[in-house]
Design a protein around this motif. Sequence first.
Motif, short mmCIF file in Angstrom:
data_model
loop_
_atom_site.label_atom_id
_atom_site.label_comp_id
_atom_site.label_asym_id
_atom_site.label_seq_id
_atom_site.Cartn_x
_atom_site.Cartn_y
_atom_site.Cartn_z
N ILE A 1 1.03 -1.27 0.00
CA ILE A 1 -0.07 0.03 0.01
C ILE A 1 0.95 1.08 -0.09
CG2 ILE A 1 -1.72 1.34 1.32
CD1 ILE A 1 -2.69 -1.30 2.40
N GLU A 2 1.74 1.45 0.96
CA GLU A 2 2.76 2.30 0.96
C GLU A 2 3.50 2.61 -0.42
OE1 GLU A 2 6.64 2.85 3.48
OE2 GLU A 2 4.87 3.82 4.67
N LYS A 3 4.22 1.54 -1.13
CA LYS A 3 4.72 1.69 -2.31
C LYS A 3 3.84 2.38 -3.34
CE LYS A 3 6.98 -0.92 -5.88
NZ LYS A 3 7.35 -2.30 -6.37
N ARG A 4 2.66 1.92 -3.51
CA ARG A 4 1.55 2.29 -4.30
C ARG A 4 1.13 3.81 -4.23
NH1 ARG A 4 -1.97 -3.20 -5.41
NH2 ARG A 4 -0.55 -4.32 -6.58
N LEU A 5 1.12 4.33 -2.96
CA LEU A 5 0.79 5.48 -2.82
C LEU A 5 1.90 6.55 -2.97
CD1 LEU A 5 -0.64 5.20 1.07
CD2 LEU A 5 -1.91 6.21 -0.85
N ARG A 6 3.21 6.14 -2.53
CA ARG A 6 4.33 7.04 -2.92
C ARG A 6 4.44 7.20 -4.53
NH1 ARG A 6 8.47 9.07 0.26
NH2 ARG A 6 7.97 7.53 1.71
N LEU A 7 4.31 5.89 -5.06
CA LEU A 7 4.48 6.00 -6.52
C LEU A 7 3.45 6.79 -7.21
CD1 LEU A 7 5.68 2.43 -7.41
CD2 LEU A 7 7.09 4.64 -7.45
N ALA A 8 2.16 6.75 -6.65
CA ALA A 8 0.84 7.54 -7.30
C ALA A 8 1.25 9.03 -7.19
CB ALA A 8 -0.29 7.07 -6.58
N ALA A 9 1.51 9.40 -5.64
CA ALA A 9 1.77 10.79 -5.46
C ALA A 9 2.92 11.40 -6.42
CB ALA A 9 2.29 10.87 -4.01
N GLU A 10 3.95 10.65 -6.33
CA GLU A 10 5.28 11.12 -7.19
C GLU A 10 4.70 11.23 -8.62
OE1 GLU A 10 8.36 8.08 -6.60
OE2 GLU A 10 8.68 9.15 -4.54
N ASP B 1 1.92 12.24 -9.65
CA ASP B 1 1.09 13.71 -9.57
C ASP B 1 -0.46 13.17 -10.12
OD1 ASP B 1 0.19 16.00 -8.81
OD2 ASP B 1 1.01 16.89 -10.84
N PHE B 2 -0.82 12.02 -9.75
CA PHE B 2 -2.26 11.56 -9.78
C PHE B 2 -3.29 11.99 -8.75
CE2 PHE B 2 -0.26 7.63 -11.84
CZ PHE B 2 -1.02 7.67 -13.00
N ALA B 3 -4.33 12.46 -9.23
CA ALA B 3 -5.40 12.72 -8.27
C ALA B 3 -5.56 11.25 -7.48
CB ALA B 3 -6.71 13.26 -8.85
N MET B 4 -5.92 10.99 -6.25
CA MET B 4 -6.05 9.80 -5.69
C MET B 4 -7.38 9.61 -4.85
SD MET B 4 -2.08 9.18 -4.34
CE MET B 4 -1.68 11.19 -3.89
N ALA B 5 -7.95 8.57 -5.30
CA ALA B 5 -9.34 8.38 -4.17
C ALA B 5 -9.22 7.04 -3.36
CB ALA B 5 -10.49 7.85 -5.31
N PHE B 6 -9.10 7.35 -2.06
CA PHE B 6 -8.96 6.37 -1.29
C PHE B 6 -10.34 5.50 -0.67
CE2 PHE B 6 -5.08 8.94 -0.01
CZ PHE B 6 -4.27 8.52 -0.90
N TYR B 7 -10.33 4.31 -0.83
CA TYR B 7 -11.34 3.48 -0.16
C TYR B 7 -10.87 2.94 1.00
CZ TYR B 7 -14.27 3.23 -4.67
OH TYR B 7 -14.96 3.81 -5.85
N ASN B 8 -11.75 2.65 1.95
CA ASN B 8 -11.74 2.12 3.16
C ASN B 8 -10.38 2.73 4.07
OD1 ASN B 8 -13.69 0.02 2.73
ND2 ASN B 8 -12.12 -0.90 1.49
N PRO B 9 -10.47 4.06 4.32
CA PRO B 9 -9.24 4.89 4.86
C PRO B 9 -9.08 4.45 6.11
CG PRO B 9 -11.04 6.19 4.58
CD PRO B 9 -11.48 4.94 3.85
#
Length: 252
Positions: free
Chosen positions: A147-156, A158-166
């Motif tokens: 999860i952390e890897k995907r978050l970091r790569l998505a943020a880097e 510059d995607f907008a991100m939608a989070f389910y089950n936060p």
Amino acid sequence: MSGWLAIAGLGPGDEALITPEVTAALAGASDVIGYIPYVARIAPRAGLTLHPSDNRVELDRAAHALELAAQGRRVVVVSSGDPGVFAMAAAVFEALEAGPAHWRNLDIRVLPGITAMLAASARAGAPLGHDFCAINLSDNLKPWPLIEKRLRLAAEADFAMAFYNPRSKARPEGFKRVLELLREVCGPDRPILFARAVSTPDEQLRIVPLAEARADMADMRTMVIVGSSMTRIIDGPARPILYTPRSVTVSA
């Protein structure tokens, strides 16, 4: 085989957001199977058997549905939102792949619904107006480092991100770690939308800069959308409008 199986999305909550296709399937069903709160949305009627079951038994639920359909029943498996987004469609096909060969002869249909990220985005404006990704923050079915890897790569990226089950009672610290990672990569000013119980009487929308976001602003009924670096806020008399432009301007 005379039976059939439909995997249907009930939308985010408002009955008006259930598609006519799903309504028709429910009207023709002999059995409805799903998680307890979702089955509770289906009105009882003569000739219909409701099969509510608890959380985290998705594969058992899927196998039950397939077996009933193989017996000639007309089965609808219900999910909230869209059944193909972190929901029952994948579970049914996982059970189908592992199950007896005769299940593969069944008439199986996936009936899409309005998923939470689209309902939340529409309420706020259009924060998913450009490239975006959806990430399930629950670590029940995948490890936290992934999860952390995907978050970091998505943020880097510059995607907008939608989070389910936060955030849940069983996972109170995970979303705090998510916010810390996002502040590290995205900076403090990135807009973040907390959309809780969208399309229900309990609906709450809140847009804050990332620096002001707190873990306790989210729970399992909350969809969280983090804007990209291009996402903008338009001040309006009733509420702010959050949107991401469709085009990207590349500086020289």
